[in-house]
Motif scaffolding. Structure first.
Motif, PDB file in Angstrom:
ATOM      1  N   ALA B 137       0.842  -1.208   0.000  1.00 49.77           N
ATOM      2  CA  ALA B 137       0.000   0.000   0.000  1.00 49.77           C
ATOM      3  C   ALA B 137       0.875   1.254   0.000  1.00 49.77           C
ATOM      4  O   ALA B 137       0.575   2.231  -0.696  1.00 49.77           O
ATOM      5  CB  ALA B 137      -0.930  -0.013   1.205  1.00 49.77           C
ATOM      6  N   ILE B 138       1.963   1.222   0.762  1.00 49.65           N
ATOM      7  CA  ILE B 138       2.846   2.391   0.822  1.00 49.65           C
ATOM      8  C   ILE B 138       3.618   2.550  -0.498  1.00 49.65           C
ATOM      9  O   ILE B 138       3.757   3.649  -1.028  1.00 49.65           O
ATOM     10  CB  ILE B 138       3.812   2.292   2.021  1.00 49.65           C
ATOM     11  N   GLU B 139       4.069   1.418  -1.044  1.00 51.51           N
ATOM     12  CA  GLU B 139       4.831   1.492  -2.303  1.00 51.51           C
ATOM     13  C   GLU B 139       3.986   2.026  -3.452  1.00 51.51           C
ATOM     14  O   GLU B 139       4.503   2.601  -4.401  1.00 51.51           O
ATOM     15  CB  GLU B 139       5.402   0.116  -2.656  1.00 51.51           C
ATOM     16  N   ALA B 140       2.673   1.813  -3.348  1.00 51.29           N
ATOM     17  CA  ALA B 140       1.789   2.265  -4.431  1.00 51.29           C
ATOM     18  C   ALA B 140       1.586   3.781  -4.410  1.00 51.29           C
ATOM     19  O   ALA B 140       1.096   4.361  -5.375  1.00 51.29           O
ATOM     20  CB  ALA B 140       0.442   1.556  -4.325  1.00 51.29           C
ATOM     21  N   LEU B 141       1.984   4.433  -3.328  1.00 48.16           N
ATOM     22  CA  LEU B 141       1.783   5.890  -3.245  1.00 48.16           C
ATOM     23  C   LEU B 141       2.741   6.621  -4.187  1.00 48.16           C
ATOM     24  O   LEU B 141       3.872   6.184  -4.374  1.00 48.16           O
ATOM     25  CB  LEU B 141       2.067   6.390  -1.824  1.00 48.16           C
ATOM     26  N   PRO B 142       2.298   7.757  -4.729  1.00 55.59           N
ATOM     27  CA  PRO B 142       3.235   8.596  -5.484  1.00 55.59           C
ATOM     28  C   PRO B 142       4.419   9.011  -4.596  1.00 55.59           C
ATOM     29  O   PRO B 142       4.251   9.161  -3.382  1.00 55.59           O
ATOM     30  CB  PRO B 142       2.390   9.815  -5.848  1.00 55.59           C
ATOM     31  N   THR B 143       5.576   9.200  -5.222  1.00 60.62           N
ATOM     32  CA  THR B 143       6.820   9.421  -4.472  1.00 60.62           C
ATOM     33  C   THR B 143       6.716  10.478  -3.367  1.00 60.62           C
ATOM     34  O   THR B 143       7.139  10.255  -2.243  1.00 60.62           O
ATOM     35  CB  THR B 143       7.940   9.850  -5.443  1.00 60.62           C
ATOM     36  N   LEU B 144       6.174  11.644  -3.736  1.00 63.56           N
ATOM     37  CA  LEU B 144       6.204  12.742  -2.774  1.00 63.56           C
ATOM     38  C   LEU B 144       5.263  12.504  -1.595  1.00 63.56           C
ATOM     39  O   LEU B 144       5.503  12.988  -0.491  1.00 63.56           O
ATOM     40  CB  LEU B 144       5.896  14.069  -3.473  1.00 63.56           C
ATOM     41  N   TYR B 145       4.205  11.747  -1.818  1.00 62.90           N
ATOM     42  CA  TYR B 145       3.295  11.378  -0.734  1.00 62.90           C
ATOM     43  C   TYR B 145       3.942  10.292   0.127  1.00 62.90           C
ATOM     44  O   TYR B 145       3.851  10.300   1.347  1.00 62.90           O
ATOM     45  CB  TYR B 145       1.964  10.873  -1.293  1.00 62.90           C
ATOM     46  N   ARG B 146       4.583   9.350  -0.558  1.00 64.44           N
ATOM     47  CA  ARG B 146       5.227   8.243   0.152  1.00 64.44           C
ATOM     48  C   ARG B 146       6.308   8.768   1.093  1.00 64.44           C
ATOM     49  O   ARG B 146       6.413   8.340   2.236  1.00 64.44           O
ATOM     50  CB  ARG B 146       5.831   7.272  -0.874  1.00 64.44           C
ATOM     51  N   SER B 147       7.110   9.728   0.606  1.00 64.94           N
ATOM     52  CA  SER B 147       8.213  10.200   1.443  1.00 64.94           C
ATOM     53  C   SER B 147       7.680  10.890   2.696  1.00 64.94           C
ATOM     54  O   SER B 147       8.209  10.704   3.792  1.00 64.94           O
ATOM     55  CB  SER B 147       9.140  11.131   0.647  1.00 64.94           C
ATOM     56  N   VAL B 148       6.599  11.660   2.558  1.00 60.57           N
ATOM     57  CA  VAL B 148       6.034  12.358   3.714  1.00 60.57           C
ATOM     58  C   VAL B 148       5.463  11.359   4.730  1.00 60.57           C
ATOM     59  O   VAL B 148       5.688  11.479   5.941  1.00 60.57           O
ATOM     60  CB  VAL B 148       4.953  13.359   3.227  1.00 60.57           C
ATOM     61  N   ALA B 183      -5.112   7.119   1.433  1.00 61.02           N
ATOM     62  CA  ALA B 183      -4.919   6.171   0.321  1.00 61.02           C
ATOM     63  C   ALA B 183      -4.468   4.815   0.869  1.00 61.02           C
ATOM     64  O   ALA B 183      -4.954   3.765   0.432  1.00 61.02           O
ATOM     65  CB  ALA B 183      -3.904   6.729  -0.672  1.00 61.02           C
ATOM     66  N   VAL B 184      -3.563   4.823   1.844  1.00 64.34           N
ATOM     67  CA  VAL B 184      -3.103   3.560   2.449  1.00 64.34           C
ATOM     68  C   VAL B 184      -4.274   2.894   3.182  1.00 64.34           C
ATOM     69  O   VAL B 184      -4.508   1.691   3.060  1.00 64.34           O
ATOM     70  CB  VAL B 184      -1.920   3.800   3.425  1.00 64.34           C
ATOM     71  N   ARG B 185      -5.014   3.710   3.917  1.00 65.27           N
ATOM     72  CA  ARG B 185      -6.175   3.201   4.659  1.00 65.27           C
ATOM     73  C   ARG B 185      -7.155   2.526   3.710  1.00 65.27           C
ATOM     74  O   ARG B 185      -7.659   1.431   3.961  1.00 65.27           O
ATOM     75  CB  ARG B 185      -6.859   4.381   5.372  1.00 65.27           C
ATOM     76  N   GLU B 186      -7.386   3.184   2.579  1.00 66.57           N
ATOM     77  CA  GLU B 186      -8.359   2.649   1.628  1.00 66.57           C
ATOM     78  C   GLU B 186      -7.877   1.324   1.010  1.00 66.57           C
ATOM     79  O   GLU B 186      -8.654   0.388   0.849  1.00 66.57           O
ATOM     80  CB  GLU B 186      -8.590   3.674   0.531  1.00 66.57           C
ATOM     81  N   THR B 187      -6.586   1.275   0.684  1.00 66.72           N
ATOM     82  CA  THR B 187      -6.039   0.046   0.108  1.00 66.72           C
ATOM     83  C   THR B 187      -6.154  -1.107   1.105  1.00 66.72           C
ATOM     84  O   THR B 187      -6.585  -2.209   0.757  1.00 66.72           O
ATOM     85  CB  THR B 187      -4.545   0.242  -0.259  1.00 66.72           C
TER      86      THR B 187
END
Lengths: 86, 204
Positions: B137-148, B183-187
């Motif tokens: 779920a985290i890897e699926a996030l866009p880079t800038l969202y994932r880093s935050v 987004a992670v919660r939803e996944t």
């Protein structure tokens, strides 16, 4: 004074609420809403769960060979006196 | 000032006085967290290793410029983040340019949740299978969202420290974090609903 209308607006603030980034008045509004709105309380619980599992569930150990190569690389590339130079 | 910050400052003084062993101790202390952060940002073991080496070399060479306005860990994560972003801009520009917006999902605009996820016991969520779903779920996030999300929820930096590391504002970090968490919660929610359904189908 801030007013929050409807579940959507409350849900938009839950991440900040969880981080303790919300003022006292708004905090009270959110807490009152969560107490009386089971669907929003469920969203909040699931958001807390998400943050907790991200905190506890993400691992990624640095492999031993990566550690060793890092140290070797730094010993080769860092002039030991470099940092001491003005 | 936190004890860890004070310890780091003492170590830095020693390094600047020519004690390379003190630098190795700082490397030992932070290499695991920096490697994990880089690995999550670039999603590639070899690239993460190269960037790890580069980050500590940059830190050593720039140590005199560390002014102590922030903590050493924040400063080090900023170097690592910049290195990762430079790599991504050069080699995978699409991952930065086109990847900065989370798909506008109507269910994110009006959020819902399900008891399947919220009430799943922590030992199930953190089982081997559960952990791999969190990673996905985290890897699926866009880079800038994932880093935050990684910096705040995995590494535990404050919002202002995250803003400092990613060279952004606190409101922008809050907004990205809100969307990343949801987004992670939803996944994860989708996964546990499906899991519950397949269990009940199997039982009937």
């Amino acid at each position: 004074m801030t007013t929050l209308k409807g579940c959507k607006e409350f849900c938009q603030r839950l991440s900040e609420y969880l981080d303790g980034e919300i003022g006292e008045h708004e905090c009270r509004l959110i807490e009152a809403h969560l107490a009386e709105c089971p669907p929003c309380a469920l969203v909040y619980r699931s958001l807390c769960t998400t943050v907790e599992v991200c905190n506890k569930g993400v691992s990624c150990e640095i492999p031993d060979d990566v550690r060793q190569r890092l140290l070797q690389f730094l010993r080769e590339h860092c002039d030991p006196g470099y940092a001491a130079k003005t | 000032m936190r004890d860890a910050d004070q310890e780091d400052r003492t170590a830095i003084k020693k390094v600047l006085a020519g004690d390379f062993g003190a630098f190795e101790a700082l490397v030992e202390k932070y290499q695991g967290r920096i490697y994990r952060h880089l690995r999550k940002m670039v999603k590639d073991n070899h690239v993460a290793e190269d960037l790890l080496q580069e980050t500590f070399l940059n830190a050593y060479r720039g140590l005199r410029k560390f002014e102590g306005g922030s903590s050493f860990s924040t400063w080090l994560f900023r170097i690592a983040t910049n290195n990762a972003l430079m790599f991504l801009r050069k080699h995978r520009p699409q991952s930065i340019e086109y990847d900065d917006e989370i798909r506008s999902d109507p269910s994110l605009a009006f959020m819902t949740s399900s008891p399947e996820f919220a009430d799943t016991p922590l030992e199930v969520l953190l089982s081997q299978e559960g952990r791999s779903k969190i990673e996905e779920a985290i890897e699926a996030l866009p880079t800038l969202y994932r880093s935050v999300l990684i910096l705040r929820d995995v590494e535990g930096f404050s919002l202002s420290e995250v803003a400092d590391i990613v060279n952004s504002s606190v409101p922008a970090v809050k907004s990205r974090l809100h969307r990343a968490r949801n987004a992670v919660r939803e996944t994860l929610m989708g996964y546990y609903i499906e899991k519950e359904l397949s269990t009940s189908r199997g039982a009937s």
